[in-house]
Design a protein around this motif. Structure first.
Motif, mmCIF file in Angstrom:
data_model
loop_
_atom_site.group_PDB
_atom_site.id
_atom_site.type_symbol
_atom_site.label_atom_id
_atom_site.label_comp_id
_atom_site.label_asym_id
_atom_site.label_seq_id
_atom_site.Cartn_x
_atom_site.Cartn_y
_atom_site.Cartn_z
ATOM 1 N N ASP A 102 0.817 -1.220 0.000
ATOM 2 C CA ASP A 102 0.000 0.000 0.000
ATOM 3 C C ASP A 102 0.848 1.266 0.000
ATOM 4 O O ASP A 102 0.473 2.270 -0.612
ATOM 5 N N ARG A 103 1.967 1.254 0.683
ATOM 6 C CA ARG A 103 2.729 2.479 0.921
ATOM 7 C C ARG A 103 3.734 2.809 -0.181
ATOM 8 O O ARG A 103 4.411 3.835 -0.093
ATOM 9 N N ASN A 104 3.881 1.984 -1.160
ATOM 10 C CA ASN A 104 4.883 2.209 -2.199
ATOM 11 C C ASN A 104 4.235 2.260 -3.577
ATOM 12 O O ASN A 104 3.164 1.665 -3.782
ATOM 13 N N PRO A 105 4.866 2.945 -4.540
ATOM 14 C CA PRO A 105 4.327 2.998 -5.904
ATOM 15 C C PRO A 105 4.172 1.601 -6.503
ATOM 16 O O PRO A 105 4.935 0.681 -6.193
ATOM 17 N N ARG A 106 3.185 1.464 -7.362
ATOM 18 C CA ARG A 106 2.861 0.146 -7.905
ATOM 19 C C ARG A 106 4.007 -0.474 -8.687
ATOM 20 O O ARG A 106 4.260 -1.679 -8.580
ATOM 21 N N ASN A 107 4.703 0.329 -9.490
ATOM 22 C CA ASN A 107 5.781 -0.255 -10.292
ATOM 23 C C ASN A 107 6.936 -0.730 -9.416
ATOM 24 O O ASN A 107 7.528 -1.782 -9.671
ATOM 25 N N LYS A 108 7.255 0.013 -8.369
ATOM 26 C CA LYS A 108 8.337 -0.408 -7.479
ATOM 27 C C LYS A 108 7.977 -1.677 -6.722
ATOM 28 O O LYS A 108 8.819 -2.561 -6.528
ATOM 29 N N PRO A 249 -2.145 4.851 -17.532
ATOM 30 C CA PRO A 249 -1.733 5.975 -16.674
ATOM 31 C C PRO A 249 -2.306 5.914 -15.265
ATOM 32 O O PRO A 249 -1.696 6.428 -14.326
ATOM 33 N N ALA A 250 -3.463 5.286 -15.090
ATOM 34 C CA ALA A 250 -4.089 5.241 -13.767
ATOM 35 C C ALA A 250 -3.249 4.470 -12.754
ATOM 36 O O ALA A 250 -3.384 4.685 -11.541
ATOM 37 N N LEU A 251 -2.377 3.584 -13.234
ATOM 38 C CA LEU A 251 -1.540 2.822 -12.313
ATOM 39 C C LEU A 251 -0.530 3.700 -11.582
ATOM 40 O O LEU A 251 -0.087 3.367 -10.484
ATOM 41 N N SER A 252 -0.153 4.807 -12.198
ATOM 42 C CA SER A 252 0.823 5.696 -11.572
ATOM 43 C C SER A 252 0.195 6.595 -10.519
ATOM 44 O O SER A 252 0.904 7.267 -9.766
ATOM 45 N N ILE A 253 -1.133 6.614 -10.455
ATOM 46 C CA ILE A 253 -1.843 7.431 -9.469
ATOM 47 C C ILE A 253 -2.289 6.515 -8.344
ATOM 48 O O ILE A 253 -3.169 5.669 -8.524
ATOM 49 N N LYS A 254 -1.679 6.675 -7.191
ATOM 50 C CA LYS A 254 -1.984 5.806 -6.061
ATOM 51 C C LYS A 254 -2.130 6.644 -4.808
ATOM 52 O O LYS A 254 -1.206 7.370 -4.442
ATOM 53 N N PRO A 255 -3.272 6.563 -4.142
ATOM 54 C CA PRO A 255 -3.433 7.349 -2.904
ATOM 55 C C PRO A 255 -2.504 6.843 -1.825
ATOM 56 O O PRO A 255 -2.408 5.633 -1.584
ATOM 57 N N GLN A 256 -1.789 7.756 -1.191
ATOM 58 C CA GLN A 256 -0.878 7.401 -0.135
ATOM 59 C C GLN A 256 -1.631 7.233 1.177
ATOM 60 O O GLN A 256 -2.636 7.891 1.423
#
Length: 592
Positions: A102-108, A249-256
């Motif tokens: 949850d706390r990290n970007p999806r690609n990482k 593009p939606a994958l790069s938008i992730k609520p922290q």
């Protein structure tokens, strides 16, 4: 003069008719263009990446069990230790893994999980190749302690690979797929069903492939085959997942995850406590000063934590994260549905080493067991097809209800098998104060005497006394031959058992997909990882219970008791889902 010229001179309208060849060519170009678009699209890339990952996981899970048995002299000790370590680690760390997702970007998250998983399997394969090649020499170093070190390294690396695989599964199958489908429920159901079909197919073909390599060549070659597969799979999956991340593009938008959310949760909790303790209706007003004081205490605690050594700070943070993860899981509206799915893991009614081992004692050959596993895979695929049809016709919640009824109805055949002719069940064996020869005394006990021959070696004799010709895995058991004298007087019991197990998989996989999509749809995006991590922990916990059951009652005569207990656990799980479905329908009626 052409028809076009004649029409023009007469002042008519020119109508052009395409020939069949032109129309077919245009249609072919359209189909080819659509196929290319699909092959380059995110869905296909996810399917290929998932297939490669599942294939590697299935091969590794099959091979590591066989490798550990071969290393320890065809003994199940290392395999049992490995299973305990894997289940315990996911049980303890599931919430932490989900919180990290949850706390990290999806690609990482995807790249790190993929890298850790494949590198761990690669290094573990190298260690196994060295141990198999130089086992006698390694056993002579440090009085044999180097062998223990090698076993420990293998189990730890395999456990790390399983934890990384869990993180990757949560990230891709519980989060990425939801975003890729644009939160469209129909598309989400289709992708979930397709991923499950891929999993069912790889579950049969992958162990078969690596098993043939190990049989025709050697264990060293099998390790090398898995090593090469993981390196190639790592590169391909990395490229495909990177492309999916770029084209969606939606994958790069992730609520922290916001710390304010935790404060708001504490406020809600305190207000609810005020509602319970205050005898008057002004509980909200009374909660305000308590909340302020609580905030001051939190600030003081944070100040105290920063003064602690770093190791204690990290440990306290880990405990807090686990507690918050389980609280978040309990708060979910689909909590009962998730718990219901977890209860289905406490069962011996599946194609694992327990059920196949019992079938072996009842005279079922290895070739027939393999055939039955293939049939069960087909019924599992039918369950995924039924899920998509039912969801489209009756809705997601009703699909779970129908699947539950179908699952329980088929399992009634397994209950009937306990009391059918040919069943070795003997309830008197559970009485510790009974005399050893009580079951063979007296007239009319010929059948009981026949079935008690398996326990003449003592009450602690294992389920299968002679394991010299058995290769155990976490999925199945392969037998070189069937022991003499194990043929029952009737096959009605074993036929009813497997008929129930195989047909029940239709409802089982449909129900599994239903709960999976409910979790995807109803969990907020910022908590998807931690809630699914806790769900994995619950699944492993209930899976451990079924092994404890088998350890407590290991004899073939006890298997009927285990069947009844399993059906009771499954019934409890489906009852939890029925309660959730009733609550969801009431909420829907109130909203409308």
């Amino acid at each position: 003069m052409s028809l076009r010229a004649d029409a023009a001179q007469c002042g008519g309208v020119v109508v052009e008719f395409e020939s069949d060849d032109i129309r077919q060519a245009r249609k072919a170009r359209s189909i080819t263009g659509s196929a290319l678009i699909y092959l380059k699209g995110p869905k296909f890339l996810i399917y290929v990446s998932g297939a490669l990952s599942m294939w590697g996981d299935r091969m590794w899970h099959f091979a590591i069990s066989v490798f550990l048995i071969e290393l320890y002299g065809r003994n199940l000790l290392l395999t049992a230790v490995f299973g305990l370590v894997v289940a315990g680690s996911v049980l303890l760390l599931g919430a932490l893994i989900g919180d990290w997702v949850d706390r990290n970007p999806r690609n990482k998250v995807a790249h790190a999980s993929l890298f850790i998983q494949n590198i761990s399997v690669t290094v573990c394969s190298i260690v196994l190749m060295l141990v198999f090649s130089y086992k006698k020499w390694i056993e002579q170093i440090w009085d044999g302690w180097l062998t223990v070190v090698c076993y420990t390294v293998v189990i730890v690396l395999a456990d790390v690979a399983n934890l990384a695989s869990t993180a990757l599964t949560i990230a891709i199958q519980r989060d990425w797929i939801v975003v890729i489908t644009g939160y469209n429920r129909g598309h989400l159901a289709g992708m979930n069903a397709t991923m499950r079909r891929i999993d069912q197919v790889t579950n049969i073909l992958a162990p078969l492939a690596v098993g043939q390599v190990m049989t025709l060549a050697s264990n060293v070659v099998g390790c090398g085959f898995i090593l090469g597969w993981n390196l190639v799979s790592l590169i391909v999956e990395f490229i495909f997942l990177s492309r999916v991340y770029r084209i969606v593009p939606a994958l790069s938008i992730k609520p922290q995850v916001d710390e304010g959310e935790d404060l708001e949760e504490d406020q809600d909790f305190l207000e609810s406590q005020g509602d319970r303790t205050s005898p008057q209706g002004d509980s909200a007003l009374r909660a305000a000063p308590v909340l302020t004081e609580e905030n001051c205490n939190i600030s003081l605690n944070l100040t105290e934590i920063t003064n602690l050594p770093l190791c204690f700070q990290r440990f306290k943070w880990l405990l807090s994260t686990c507690k918050d993860g389980w609280r978040a899981y309990y708060r979910q509206p689909v909590f009962l549905a998730g718990m219901g799915l977890a209860f289905l893991y406490t069962t011996v009614l599946g194609f694992d080493c327990i059920t196949t081992g019992y079938a072996y004692t009842q005279g079922i050959s290895g070739s027939l067991l393999s055939l039955l596993m293939g049939v069960s895979a087909i019924t599992g695929l039918m369950g995924t097809v039924m899920f998509t049809k039912l969801r489209k016709a009756y809705g997601l919640v009703n699909t779970g209800v129908i699947s539950s009824c179908l699952h329980l109805g088929c399992l009634l055949l397994c209950v009937c098998s306990v009391f059918a002719p040919g069943s070795p069940v003997d309830l008197s064996l559970l009485m510790p104060l009974s005399e050893p020869n009580a079951t063979t005394a007296g007239p009319g006990t010929g059948q009981s005497q026949k079935h008690t021959t398996w326990i003449q070696g003592g009450s602690n004799q294992p389920l299968l006394p002679d394991r010299s010709s058995i290769h155990w895995t976490n999925n199945t058991v392969l037998f070189d031959n069937v022991p003499s004298g194990s043929t029952p007087e009737s096959y009605i019991s074993i036929i009813l058992l497997f008929l129930g197990v195989i047909t029940a998989r239709v409802g089982l996989w449909s129900f599994d997909l239903t709960v999976t999509q409910l979790l995807q749809e109803n969990i907020c995006e910022s908590e998807r990882g931690v809630v699914n991590g806790v769900q994995s922990s619950m699944n492993y916990l209930m899976d451990l219970l079924h092994f404890i059951m088998v350890i407590s009652a290991p004899q073939p005569q006890h298997f009927g008791i285990l069947v009844i207990i399993s059906v009771l656990f499954i019934t409890t799980g489906h009852t939890m889902y029925f309660l959730y479905a009733r609550k969801a329908k009431r909420k829907h009626q109130l909203d409308t």
